[in-house]
Design a protein around this motif. Sequence first.
Motif, PDB file in Angstrom:
ATOM      1  N   THR A 135      12.048   0.418 -25.936  1.00  0.00           N
ATOM      2  CA  THR A 135      10.616  -0.217 -25.324  1.00  0.00           C
ATOM      3  C   THR A 135      11.007  -1.989 -25.265  1.00  0.00           C
ATOM      4  OG1 THR A 135       9.701  -0.079 -27.453  1.00  0.00           O
ATOM      5  CG2 THR A 135       9.212   1.341 -25.614  1.00  0.00           C
ATOM      6  N   ASN A 136      12.028  -2.343 -25.611  1.00  0.00           N
ATOM      7  CA  ASN A 136      12.486  -3.552 -25.654  1.00  0.00           C
ATOM      8  C   ASN A 136      11.754  -4.571 -26.731  1.00  0.00           C
ATOM      9  OD1 ASN A 136      14.476  -3.581 -23.747  1.00  0.00           O
ATOM     10  ND2 ASN A 136      13.101  -3.411 -22.052  1.00  0.00           N
ATOM     11  N   VAL A 137      11.160  -4.021 -27.695  1.00  0.00           N
ATOM     12  CA  VAL A 137      10.374  -4.519 -28.668  1.00  0.00           C
ATOM     13  C   VAL A 137      11.008  -5.279 -29.989  1.00  0.00           C
ATOM     14  CG1 VAL A 137       8.435  -4.250 -30.404  1.00  0.00           C
ATOM     15  CG2 VAL A 137       8.224  -3.130 -28.169  1.00  0.00           C
ATOM     16  N   PRO A 138      10.948  -6.377 -30.277  1.00  0.00           N
ATOM     17  CA  PRO A 138      11.715  -6.826 -31.395  1.00  0.00           C
ATOM     18  C   PRO A 138      11.311  -6.204 -32.703  1.00  0.00           C
ATOM     19  CG  PRO A 138      10.792  -8.618 -30.152  1.00  0.00           C
ATOM     20  CD  PRO A 138      10.170  -7.406 -29.516  1.00  0.00           C
ATOM     21  N   PHE A 139      12.360  -6.015 -33.635  1.00  0.00           N
ATOM     22  CA  PHE A 139      12.210  -5.247 -34.670  1.00  0.00           C
ATOM     23  C   PHE A 139      12.661  -6.163 -35.922  1.00  0.00           C
ATOM     24  CE2 PHE A 139      13.575  -2.030 -37.716  1.00  0.00           C
ATOM     25  CZ  PHE A 139      12.703  -1.063 -37.753  1.00  0.00           C
ATOM     26  N   ILE A 140      11.966  -6.894 -36.559  1.00  0.00           N
ATOM     27  CA  ILE A 140      12.224  -8.069 -37.356  1.00  0.00           C
ATOM     28  C   ILE A 140      11.775  -7.999 -38.744  1.00  0.00           C
ATOM     29  CG2 ILE A 140      11.536 -10.489 -37.445  1.00  0.00           C
ATOM     30  CD1 ILE A 140       9.694  -9.746 -34.586  1.00  0.00           C
ATOM     31  N   ASN A 156      17.760  -6.135 -30.180  1.00  0.00           N
ATOM     32  CA  ASN A 156      16.333  -6.325 -30.731  1.00  0.00           C
ATOM     33  C   ASN A 156      15.965  -6.537 -32.139  1.00  0.00           C
ATOM     34  OD1 ASN A 156      16.685  -3.511 -31.377  1.00  0.00           O
ATOM     35  ND2 ASN A 156      14.472  -3.247 -31.232  1.00  0.00           N
ATOM     36  N   VAL A 157      17.101  -6.427 -32.866  1.00  0.00           N
ATOM     37  CA  VAL A 157      17.123  -6.328 -34.529  1.00  0.00           C
ATOM     38  C   VAL A 157      17.418  -7.756 -34.871  1.00  0.00           C
ATOM     39  CG1 VAL A 157      17.987  -5.327 -36.772  1.00  0.00           C
ATOM     40  CG2 VAL A 157      17.681  -3.923 -34.655  1.00  0.00           C
ATOM     41  N   PHE A 350      12.221 -14.854 -27.178  1.00  0.00           N
ATOM     42  CA  PHE A 350      12.185 -14.737 -28.695  1.00  0.00           C
ATOM     43  C   PHE A 350      13.540 -14.254 -29.246  1.00  0.00           C
ATOM     44  CE2 PHE A 350      11.239 -12.291 -32.583  1.00  0.00           C
ATOM     45  CZ  PHE A 350      10.249 -13.092 -33.275  1.00  0.00           C
ATOM     46  N   LEU A 351      14.114 -13.195 -28.936  1.00  0.00           N
ATOM     47  CA  LEU A 351      15.446 -12.747 -29.670  1.00  0.00           C
ATOM     48  C   LEU A 351      16.421 -13.729 -29.141  1.00  0.00           C
ATOM     49  CD1 LEU A 351      14.634  -9.018 -28.840  1.00  0.00           C
ATOM     50  CD2 LEU A 351      14.571 -10.145 -31.025  1.00  0.00           C
ATOM     51  N   ASN A 352      16.529 -14.116 -27.726  1.00  0.00           N
ATOM     52  CA  ASN A 352      17.623 -14.986 -27.369  1.00  0.00           C
ATOM     53  C   ASN A 352      17.580 -16.408 -28.302  1.00  0.00           C
ATOM     54  OD1 ASN A 352      18.685 -13.032 -25.820  1.00  0.00           O
ATOM     55  ND2 ASN A 352      17.657 -14.109 -23.874  1.00  0.00           N
ATOM     56  N   GLY A 353      16.178 -16.828 -28.272  1.00  0.00           N
ATOM     57  CA  GLY A 353      16.253 -17.937 -29.161  1.00  0.00           C
ATOM     58  C   GLY A 353      16.767 -17.922 -30.831  1.00  0.00           C
ATOM     59  N   ILE A 354      16.569 -16.904 -31.086  1.00  0.00           N
ATOM     60  CA  ILE A 354      17.056 -16.920 -32.519  1.00  0.00           C
ATOM     61  C   ILE A 354      18.532 -16.841 -32.621  1.00  0.00           C
ATOM     62  CG2 ILE A 354      17.347 -15.047 -34.466  1.00  0.00           C
ATOM     63  CD1 ILE A 354      14.485 -14.223 -34.110  1.00  0.00           C
ATOM     64  N   ARG A 355      19.218 -16.263 -31.561  1.00  0.00           N
ATOM     65  CA  ARG A 355      20.719 -16.334 -31.439  1.00  0.00           C
ATOM     66  C   ARG A 355      21.325 -17.562 -31.137  1.00  0.00           C
ATOM     67  NH1 ARG A 355      19.007 -11.709 -32.808  1.00  0.00           N
ATOM     68  NH2 ARG A 355      19.918  -9.718 -32.374  1.00  0.00           N
ATOM     69  N   LYS A 356      20.701 -18.195 -30.070  1.00  0.00           N
ATOM     70  CA  LYS A 356      21.137 -19.410 -29.501  1.00  0.00           C
ATOM     71  C   LYS A 356      20.904 -20.711 -30.592  1.00  0.00           C
ATOM     72  CE  LYS A 356      20.765 -18.050 -24.772  1.00  0.00           C
ATOM     73  NZ  LYS A 356      20.330 -18.169 -23.527  1.00  0.00           N
TER      74      LYS A 356
END
Length: 399
Positions: A135-140, A156-157, A350-356
């Motif tokens: 469901t493309n939901v972040p798992f944090i 997503n993790v 949200f997820l891309n921002g963490i990686r980048k």
Amino acid sequence: MSHARRLGGGRTIAALFTTALLASTTSFAQEAVQNREDGVFADRIVFGQAAPLDGPASALGLGMQLGIQAAFQEVNAAGGVHGRQLELISRDDHYEPARSIDEVRRLIGQDKVFGLIGPVGTPTSAATQPIAMETNVPFIGAFTGAGFLRDPKLANVVNIRASYDAETETWMKLLVDERKLKRIAILYQDDAFGRAGLSGAVAALERREMELVARGTYQRNTTAVKAALLELRKANAQAVVMVGAYLPIAEFVKVARSIDFDPTFVNISFVGSDALASALDGEGEGVIVSQVVPFPWDETNPLIAAYQAALANVDGEAKPSFVSLEGYITGRLAAMAIEEAGPEPTREAFLNGIRKRGSFEMDGLTLQFGPEDNQGLDDVFLTEIGPDGAFRPLAGPQS
């Protein structure tokens, strides 16, 4: 005299234009709201947590919940993120995979949360992370060091803590390399969590051309450890490394000492250090626990000072703990990632921002991520229960 041209019903062309413009503006505004991600509202962003809030592992779920709430309240008191408040919905999964699946589906389908945050446990995460992925939901910030969550393909993790493999390697550095012990046994919970710790311990010993002298198991959400205890005592173990939750581990240690079986006891961080010390009820002196966050009573550490203040603001009677500190770090990272994602955050941003962005600085603690690295922290700390029942550092961090 007005020169506005009148239409039927007394309306003017200007009035009609104004009405059309307002309708168009309203339509665009409604469309913008409709296009927002689930969990993103005009005044708030909602995260969901499925974790044990009752039962033998409840101290872990409640601790993570408290820490996340402390971080969110700290952010909200400062004006929120891009003008929005952060909100947490927690649901009790009883540390059972089937129940966790149900609660995660409710959080995603019914509560429409932006992301899942602070889940507790390996078997529950193994059951629910695929649902979040679909469901493309972040798992944090899952409260587990299981290796499968460190797979960089799981886009997503986002992990906070060091892996169980890192913890078990640190155990063997202490027991074998420093203390020169030869007979190491293990007690582990008979599920995916316990087997993850078992795998790490076996691998760490194999690197030293050694093997476990005995293995004992117990069932999740029980304290039935006596059969395992007799097996490990028969092997004359010098150390017992332990992969379990606080109640069964405390039962094992207390009964072992009552029958004069007193090897070095070493526990994985998931045990819940403070709950373990409390359950040991004065019988925990010398028990070692590996940790994956800084010492939560070190007030000279700026992060700890901020954490303790935030904790006091959300619950004046709450005491610092390793678990709630991990929740606090997790909550602060979520807030920083939302900030990074911009005024109209999406899950992808949200997820891309963490990686980048890669590096997130929190009062001297740095979380480092990358395209092939979804784990922010790598250090492992060793702590020991003292004669007063309180924890004290045993050694510095080891990567």
